[in-house]
Design a protein around this motif. Structure first.
Motif, PDB file in Angstrom:
ATOM      1  N   SER A  59     -38.639  15.126  10.477  1.00 21.79           N
ATOM      2  CA  SER A  59     -39.230  14.191  11.422  1.00 21.79           C
ATOM      3  C   SER A  59     -38.424  14.220  12.711  1.00 21.79           C
ATOM      4  CB  SER A  59     -39.217  12.776  10.836  1.00 21.79           C
ATOM      5  OG  SER A  59     -39.493  11.818  11.831  1.00 21.79           O
ATOM      6  N   GLU A  60     -39.109  14.185  13.838  1.00 23.59           N
ATOM      7  CA  GLU A  60     -38.407  14.128  15.112  1.00 23.59           C
ATOM      8  C   GLU A  60     -38.356  12.703  15.645  1.00 23.59           C
ATOM      9  OE1 GLU A  60     -39.644  17.054  17.926  1.00 23.59           O
ATOM     10  OE2 GLU A  60     -39.238  18.727  16.571  1.00 23.59           O
ATOM     11  N   GLU A  61     -38.522  11.730  14.734  1.00 23.33           N
ATOM     12  CA  GLU A  61     -38.524  10.327  15.134  1.00 23.33           C
ATOM     13  C   GLU A  61     -37.278   9.582  14.669  1.00 23.33           C
ATOM     14  OE1 GLU A  61     -40.872   9.208  17.120  1.00 23.33           O
ATOM     15  OE2 GLU A  61     -41.793  11.202  17.063  1.00 23.33           O
ATOM     16  N   GLY A  62     -36.524  10.130  13.712  1.00 20.49           N
ATOM     17  CA  GLY A  62     -35.382   9.420  13.157  1.00 20.49           C
ATOM     18  C   GLY A  62     -34.153   9.500  14.045  1.00 20.49           C
ATOM     19  N   LEU A  63     -33.048   8.916  13.543  1.00 19.01           N
ATOM     20  CA  LEU A  63     -31.796   8.929  14.294  1.00 19.01           C
ATOM     21  C   LEU A  63     -31.305  10.337  14.581  1.00 19.01           C
ATOM     22  CD1 LEU A  63     -29.795   6.030  12.561  1.00 19.01           C
ATOM     23  CD2 LEU A  63     -30.736   6.049  14.872  1.00 19.01           C
ATOM     24  N   PHE A  64     -31.629  11.281  13.677  1.00 22.19           N
ATOM     25  CA  PHE A  64     -31.173  12.665  13.842  1.00 22.19           C
ATOM     26  C   PHE A  64     -32.356  13.594  14.138  1.00 22.19           C
ATOM     27  CE2 PHE A  64     -27.725  11.020  10.992  1.00 22.19           C
ATOM     28  CZ  PHE A  64     -26.683  11.181  11.890  1.00 22.19           C
ATOM     29  N   ALA A  65     -33.223  13.164  15.011  1.00 26.12           N
ATOM     30  CA  ALA A  65     -34.479  13.862  15.279  1.00 26.12           C
ATOM     31  C   ALA A  65     -34.321  15.364  15.465  1.00 26.12           C
ATOM     32  CB  ALA A  65     -35.133  13.258  16.520  1.00 26.12           C
TER      33      ALA A  65
END
Length: 477
Positions: A59-65
Motif C-alpha cells: 500500500s502506498e498509503e501507510g506510514l512506510f508508503a
C-alpha cells in the motif's frame, strides 16, 4: 534518484518522497535491486531477491508508503514464499498462510522484496550456516554480522534496504543491531502478535518479532504499524495512549536510571565498551535524569541454568517438522550443534520442562525485584565488539557443546536474555564506534509495557550522539 541518494534515506524519508510523488514505489524497488546486485555478492546478506519484487503487493498509503522491505527467513511466514529457517531441514518449505506480522507490514506500506539469511534454526550469535554460508559485516568483512537476524542486519547496514524484519529471543535483533551499527528495538511481550500460528513458540513469550532499521523515527513508525493483538493471542498488554511517532515530539519527564558498568557473567566486559556506557550515563545525567550504578540483577548460576534448560526445549518440534516434510532429523538435515542439542533433548525426562519453567519464574522474579525502583536501565548491548567469523562454529570443532552453550547463549547475551524473559521493552542504539572502527551498541530497557519511554530516551540519545551520517566501508553507492 541515484543509488547513493536512495541509500542515504531512512524508510520514513523514502515514504515521504513517495507520498509527495517525487518517486514511485516501483523506482525504489529497482534501486533496492541495484543495491542488492552490487553489494550482496560481497556480504551475502540476502538469500533471495524476489523475481517479482516490483509487482509484490503493498500500500502506498501507510506510514512506510512503498518502501522496500526484506523478511528474515524465519519467524514471520509469508504465504507461498520460501521460509527455510537457515536449515536444510526446512529446505523448500513454503507456508500456506501469511503471519499477522506480514499482513501489518503490507498494510503499513512496506513492499516485501526478498528474504535475508539467518543462522540455522535461529541458533548462534554469529552469522554463518551450512544452508546460507557466511554473512559478512559491512563494517569489517572479517567480522560477524551477529545472529540470528544476520542477513537483515547486514542488508540494512549496507544500504540494500532501509528496514528489514528481525526477531529476538535471546538477542537475535539486538546482537546484529549492535554489531552492524543499527537500531534494534525489542518491543514488550504481547505488543506485536505472533499469530496466527506462532503466538508463543517459546514459553514466556520469549520470541518477539520486530525490525532492524537505521533511525529511531523508523522504529517508532514500525511500532505503530506492527502493534496490535488478535483473538487467541496469549498475552494482554495495555494499548499505547497515542501513536509512537508522536512520542518523538514529547519531552518526557525525569527518570531514575540504573546503569550496568560491570559484567553480569564470568565473561569480562570490554573496557572500551564500559567507558562508552559511562559516557552515555553522563549524557543522561546532564539531561536531568537521576543515574546510579547497579549490579547484576540475577545470580550467574541461575541465569546460566535458565538459558541452558531453555536451549533444549527449542528443539521439541523438529520431529513433527521432519515428518511433515518427509525427512529425518540427522546429520544430513541439522548442523552438528543443532543435532547434539536435539539428541540431548530426546534423553531428557518430561520433568525437564518443569525445571525450565521454575528457573524462568525465579529469574523473572529476581530481575523484577532488582530493578523495580528504576524507570529505565542502561547497559552494554554486547560485552565485546563483533567477533571474527572463526571465533567459534556450529560444527563443534572449536569447542564442546557445553562450551558453545555457555559462550553463545549465556555470556554473549548476558545483558539481553533476561529482559526477553521478563517481557520488558528494550533497544540497542548505535551510539559509538570503537577505536578499530566497529560499532558499539548501547542498550536501554524500559518497564514492561512502557515502550513509549524507550522511544523517547532513544530519540534523546540519537540527538546527543548522532549516527545518521556514519557509513560502513561496504555501502550502496
Amino acid at each position: 534518484m541515484n543509488l547513493n541518494e536512495y541509500a542515504s534515506y531512512d524508510a520514513t524519508g523514502l515514504a515521504n518522497l513517495v507520498r509527495s510523488r517525487e518517486i514511485t514505489s516501483f523506482e525504489l524497488t529497482r534501486l533496492a535491486r541495484e543495491a542488492y546486485d552490487r553489494i550482496n555478492p560481497t556480504i551475502n546478506a540476502v538469500i533471495e531477491f524476489y523475481n517479482d519484487a516490483e509487482t509484490a503487493p503493498c500500500s502506498e498509503e501507510g506510514l512506510f508508503a512503498g518502501v522496500p522491505f526484506m523478511r528474515k527467513d524465519m519467524g514471520t511466514p509469508e504465504a507461498g514464499r520460501l521460509c527455510e529457517h537457515g536449515s536444510r531441514l526446512y529446505q523448500g518449505y513454503r507456508p500456506t498462510i501469511d503471519s499477522y506480522y506480514v499482513d501489518r507490514v503490507r498494510a503499513g506500506g512496506l513492499r516485501i522484496v526478498g528474504r535475508t539469511t539467518t543462522t540455522s534454526l535461529g541458533a548462534l550469535a554469529l552469522s554463518e550456516s551450512a544452508m546460507c554460508g557466511i554473512t559478512r559485516n559491512p563494517w569489517n568483512l572479517d567480522r560477524t554480522a551477529g545472529g540470528s537476524s544476520s542477513g537483515s542486519g547486514a542488508a540494512v547496514a549496507a544500504g540494500i534496504v532501509p528496514i528489514a524484519s528481525a526477531n529476538d529471543g535471546g538477542g537475535s535483533t539486538r546482537i546484529p543491531a549492535s554489531y552492524c551499527g543499527l537500531v534494534g528495538f525489542n518491543p514488550s511481550r504481547g505488543r506485536v502478535s505472533g499469530g496466527p500460528n506462532g503466538q508463543d513458540p517459546e514459553a514466556y513469550g520469549l520470541l518477539r518479532s520486530f525490525v532492524l532499521c537505521r533511525t529511531v523515527r523508523d522504529a517508532a513508525a514500525a511500532l505503530d504499524i506492527l502493534s496490535g493483538s488478535y483473538p487467541g493471542d496469549p498475552f494482554l498488554i495495555p494499548r499505547s495512549e497515542r501513536p509512537y511517532v508522536d512520542e518523538l515530539s514529547d519531552s518526557g519527564g525525569r527518570l531514575k536510571i540504573g546503569v550496568a558498568m560491570s559484567s553480569w557473567t564470568e565473561m569480562p566486559l570490554d573496557t572500551e565498551i564500559r567507558d562508552r556506557v559511562s559516557e552515555t550515563a553522563k549524557a543522561l545525567e546532564q539531561m536531568g535524569h537521576i543515574v546510579e550504578e547497579i549490579g547484576p540483577p540475577f545470580s550467574v548460576s541461575d541465569h546460566r541454568e535458565t538459558i541452558l534448560s531453555y536451549s533444549y526445549l527449542n528443539y521439541t518440534g523438529l520431529d513433527a517438522i521432519a515428518t511433515s516434510l518427509g525427512r529425518k532429523v540427522d546429520e544430513s538435515t541439522l548442523e552438528p550443534i543443532n543435532l547434539e542439542l536435539y539428541e540431548r533433548l530426546k534423553k531428557l525426562p518430561l520433568s525437564h520442562a518443569a525445571k525450565y519453567f521454575e528457573y524462568s519464574r525465579k529469574l523473572c522474579f529476581d530481575v523484577a525485584v532488582a530493578v523495580q525502583n528504576y524507570d529505565l536501565l542502561l547497559t552494554p548491548t554486547m560485552p565485546c565488539t563483533a567477533l571474527p567469523h572463526d571465533a567459534y562454529s556450529m560444527d563443534l570443532r572449536s569447542m564442546s557443546a557445553d562450551e558453545y552453550l555457555n559462550l553463545d547463549f549465556a555470556d554473549l547475551s548476558q545483558y539481553l536474555f533476561s529482559f526477553s524473559l521478563t517481557g520488558q521493552p528494550s533497544a540497542s542504539l548505535p551510539l559509538f564506534v570503537s577505536a578499530d572502527g566497529l560499532p558499539i551498541g548501547i542498550h536501554i530497557v524500559g518497564r514492561f509495557a512502557d515502550d513509549a519511554t524507550v522511544v523517547r530516551v532513544a530519540r534523546d540519545l540519537e540527538n546527543a550522539f548522532p549516527w545518521a551520517k556514519r557509513r560502513p566501508p561496504v555501502f550502496a553507492q
